[in-house]
Design a protein around this motif. Structure first.
Motif, PDB file in Angstrom:
ATOM      1  N   ALA A  97      -3.958  11.851   1.159  1.00 35.66           N
ATOM      2  CA  ALA A  97      -3.159  12.358   2.281  1.00 35.66           C
ATOM      3  C   ALA A  97      -1.766  12.769   1.806  1.00 35.66           C
ATOM      4  CB  ALA A  97      -3.061  11.296   3.377  1.00 35.66           C
TER       5      ALA A  97
ATOM      6  N   ASN B 129       4.620   3.373  -3.305  1.00 38.34           N
ATOM      7  CA  ASN B 129       3.210   2.970  -3.201  1.00 38.34           C
ATOM      8  C   ASN B 129       3.000   1.572  -3.752  1.00 38.34           C
ATOM      9  OD1 ASN B 129       0.582   3.782  -2.344  1.00 38.34           O
ATOM     10  ND2 ASN B 129      -0.051   3.890  -4.490  1.00 38.34           N
TER      11      ASN B 129
ATOM     12  N   PHE C 282       7.306  -0.508  -2.966  1.00 37.01           N
ATOM     13  CA  PHE C 282       7.910  -0.787  -1.651  1.00 37.01           C
ATOM     14  C   PHE C 282       9.151  -1.684  -1.796  1.00 37.01           C
ATOM     15  CE2 PHE C 282       3.266  -0.530  -0.208  1.00 37.01           C
ATOM     16  CZ  PHE C 282       3.358   0.821   0.054  1.00 37.01           C
TER      17      PHE C 282
ATOM     18  N   THR D  63      -0.237   5.824   4.130  1.00 31.16           N
ATOM     19  CA  THR D  63      -1.208   4.827   3.665  1.00 31.16           C
ATOM     20  C   THR D  63      -2.348   4.744   4.678  1.00 31.16           C
ATOM     21  OG1 THR D  63      -0.402   2.852   4.825  1.00 31.16           O
ATOM     22  CG2 THR D  63       0.725   3.415   2.758  1.00 31.16           C
TER      23      THR D  63
ATOM     24  N   ALA E 254      -3.539   1.793   5.368  1.00 30.97           N
ATOM     25  CA  ALA E 254      -3.531   0.364   5.689  1.00 30.97           C
ATOM     26  C   ALA E 254      -3.776   0.097   7.178  1.00 30.97           C
ATOM     27  CB  ALA E 254      -2.205  -0.256   5.262  1.00 30.97           C
TER      28      ALA E 254
ATOM     29  N   PRO F 140       1.575  -3.025   5.276  1.00 30.49           N
ATOM     30  CA  PRO F 140       2.205  -3.294   3.977  1.00 30.49           C
ATOM     31  C   PRO F 140       3.645  -3.776   4.160  1.00 30.49           C
ATOM     32  CG  PRO F 140       1.150  -1.133   4.026  1.00 30.49           C
ATOM     33  CD  PRO F 140       1.183  -1.627   5.430  1.00 30.49           C
TER      34      PRO F 140
HETATM   35  P1  ATR Z   1      -6.189   8.900   1.767  1.00 30.79           P
HETATM   36  O1  ATR Z   1      -7.046  10.068   1.345  1.00 30.79           O
HETATM   37  O2  ATR Z   1      -6.279   8.546   3.231  1.00 30.79           O
HETATM   38  O3  ATR Z   1      -4.775   9.067   1.313  1.00 30.79           O
HETATM   39  P2  ATR Z   1      -6.652   7.078  -0.398  1.00 30.79           P
HETATM   40  O4  ATR Z   1      -6.599   8.186  -1.399  1.00 30.79           O
HETATM   41  O5  ATR Z   1      -7.695   6.009  -0.544  1.00 30.79           O
HETATM   42  O6  ATR Z   1      -6.837   7.623   1.068  1.00 30.79           O
HETATM   43  O7  ATR Z   1      -5.190   6.394  -0.370  1.00 30.79           O
HETATM   44  C1  ATR Z   1      -4.907   5.336   0.473  1.00 30.79           C
HETATM   45  C2  ATR Z   1      -3.424   4.978   0.364  1.00 30.79           C
HETATM   46  O8  ATR Z   1      -3.134   3.878   1.225  1.00 30.79           O
HETATM   47  C3  ATR Z   1      -2.995   4.521  -1.033  1.00 30.79           C
HETATM   48  O9  ATR Z   1      -1.651   4.870  -1.240  1.00 30.79           O
HETATM   49  C4  ATR Z   1      -3.150   2.996  -0.924  1.00 30.79           C
HETATM   50  O10 ATR Z   1      -2.370   2.287  -1.837  1.00 30.79           O
HETATM   51  P3  ATR Z   1      -2.915   2.006  -3.360  1.00 30.79           P
HETATM   52  O11 ATR Z   1      -2.790   3.306  -4.082  1.00 30.79           O
HETATM   53  O12 ATR Z   1      -2.054   0.952  -3.879  1.00 30.79           O
HETATM   54  O13 ATR Z   1      -4.363   1.568  -3.190  1.00 30.79           O
HETATM   55  C5  ATR Z   1      -2.622   2.799   0.470  1.00 30.79           C
HETATM   56  N1  ATR Z   1      -3.055   1.517   1.061  1.00 30.79           N
HETATM   57  C6  ATR Z   1      -4.236   1.256   1.653  1.00 30.79           C
HETATM   58  N2  ATR Z   1      -4.265  -0.016   2.106  1.00 30.79           N
HETATM   59  C7  ATR Z   1      -3.052  -0.566   1.825  1.00 30.79           C
HETATM   60  C8  ATR Z   1      -2.441  -1.831   2.055  1.00 30.79           C
HETATM   61  N3  ATR Z   1      -3.085  -2.837   2.672  1.00 30.79           N
HETATM   62  N4  ATR Z   1      -1.189  -2.028   1.600  1.00 30.79           N
HETATM   63  C9  ATR Z   1      -0.519  -1.039   0.974  1.00 30.79           C
HETATM   64  N5  ATR Z   1      -1.026   0.190   0.713  1.00 30.79           N
HETATM   65  C10 ATR Z   1      -2.275   0.427   1.151  1.00 30.79           C
END
Ligand code: ATR
Length: 301
Positions: free
Chosen positions: A149, A169, A193, A208, A210, A217
């Protein structure tokens, strides 16, 4: 019957072999708002087209897309989880799809060429500028998250000439990869963060995933102030976890991605039909809009 149509799709004019067919592919897809948005666009512009929500599991993506194209579909929207894989199925890519490394719109041209385009970034920027009346030139933008995204919105954000873009991130390596990939566009940096404390931003975008799992987060509340607009790329009928957090931590304004959803759909519609639909009547029906009644909200839900 009406309800069924709203979920699964619609035929925007007479049912005839002349009606141009479009749709959105994803997995799952039953919850998609795209059919109802495109129905409103088609009604408003008098375009004769149909638009269906089509569920395609990842393992069937290539064969089913080929099948839809063989059946005469003139265009497809692409959503989770297919945006990156569909890049391989297009015969050419627009420059914004190439930069994003993802396709949210397939356009079948008259000569049969299937172009992959990406209208997510311009959809976000149009919502920020036109609907939320936000000035972006010269501002500090923070993007939380470094996945697909984020990659999709960075080029369009740089087109608005911000002062700088910071990407924070959980996994800082992914943010650093984006910095390397986009540093030719302008001033961009990466951090965790925890390293954000003490900095102020005009615009904070949650990219994110999340919140989709109800997780929040550890973003430091000190980055928000009365001048900060917090924008969640996710959207829900109620406040998302990020929007709740932003309100509790003193953000000047908050918004979730409903407007972006409508604006990216309008750009796809324009790419297919050459007609630009007026997004305002659709935006006015969105959850949270002053003009939205509960019935209208339900039609988009
Ligand atoms: P999208 O296509 O929706 O962007 P993605 O490529 O899987 O999906 O990316 C998800 C994003 O959300 C990533 O930045 C992920 O962080 P990581 O790169 O560290 O995995 C972030 N994300 C998802 N769950 C999270 C959480 N519980 N806390 C912090 N970051 C989260």
């Amino acid at each position: 019957m009406e309800k069924d149509k709203a979920v699964r799709g619609f035929s925007g004019g007479r049912d005839s072999i002349m009606t141009d067919r479009y749709g959105v592919i994803g997995h799952p897809i039953a919850h998609s708002k795209s059919p109802v948005i495109h129905r409103l666009f088609a009604d408003m512009t008098g375009q004769d087209l149909s638009y269906d929500a089509i569920d395609i599991p990842p393992e069937e993506l290539s064969s089913r897309v080929q099948q839809l194209l063989a059946e005469g579909f003139r265009g497809l929207n692409v959503t989770v989880p297919h945006k990156a894989e569909v890049v391989k199925l297009a015969s050419r890519l627009s420059s914004r799809a190439e930069l994003a490394g993802a396709v949210n719109t397939l356009i079948v041209h008259a000569d049969g060429v299937v172009e992959g385009d990406n209208t997510d970034g311009i959809g976000l920027v149009n919502d920020l500028r036109r609907n939320l009346r936000t000035r972006l030139a010269g501002t500090r933008i923070l993007i939380l998250g470094a996945g697909g995204a984020t990659r999709g919105i960075i080029p369009a954000l740089f087109d608005t000439k911000p002062r700088d873009v910071m990407i924070a991130n959980r996994t800082v390596d992914r943010a650093q990869t984006l910095v390397q990939d986009f540093r030719m566009l302008g001033k961009i940096s990466a951090c965790k963060f925890q390293e954000l404390g003490g900095q102020a931003f005009n615009l904070v975008i949650n990219a994110t995933s999340a919140g989709l799992r109800g997780e929040m987060p550890p973003f430091p509340g000190s980055i928000l102030g009365p001048e900060t607009l917090c924008y969640d790329l996710s959207y829900a009928m109620q406040d998302t976890p990020f929007v709740k957090w932003a309100k509790e931590n003193g953000a000047g304004r908050v918004a979730q991605g409903w407007g972006m959803l409508v604006e990216q759909a309008a750009e796809s519609f324009y790419a297919w039909r050459g007609v630009r639909p007026d997004t305002r009547p659709v935006i006015a029906r969105l959850p949270g809009s002053p003009g939205a009644t509960d019935t209208m909200k339900m039609r988009l839900a």
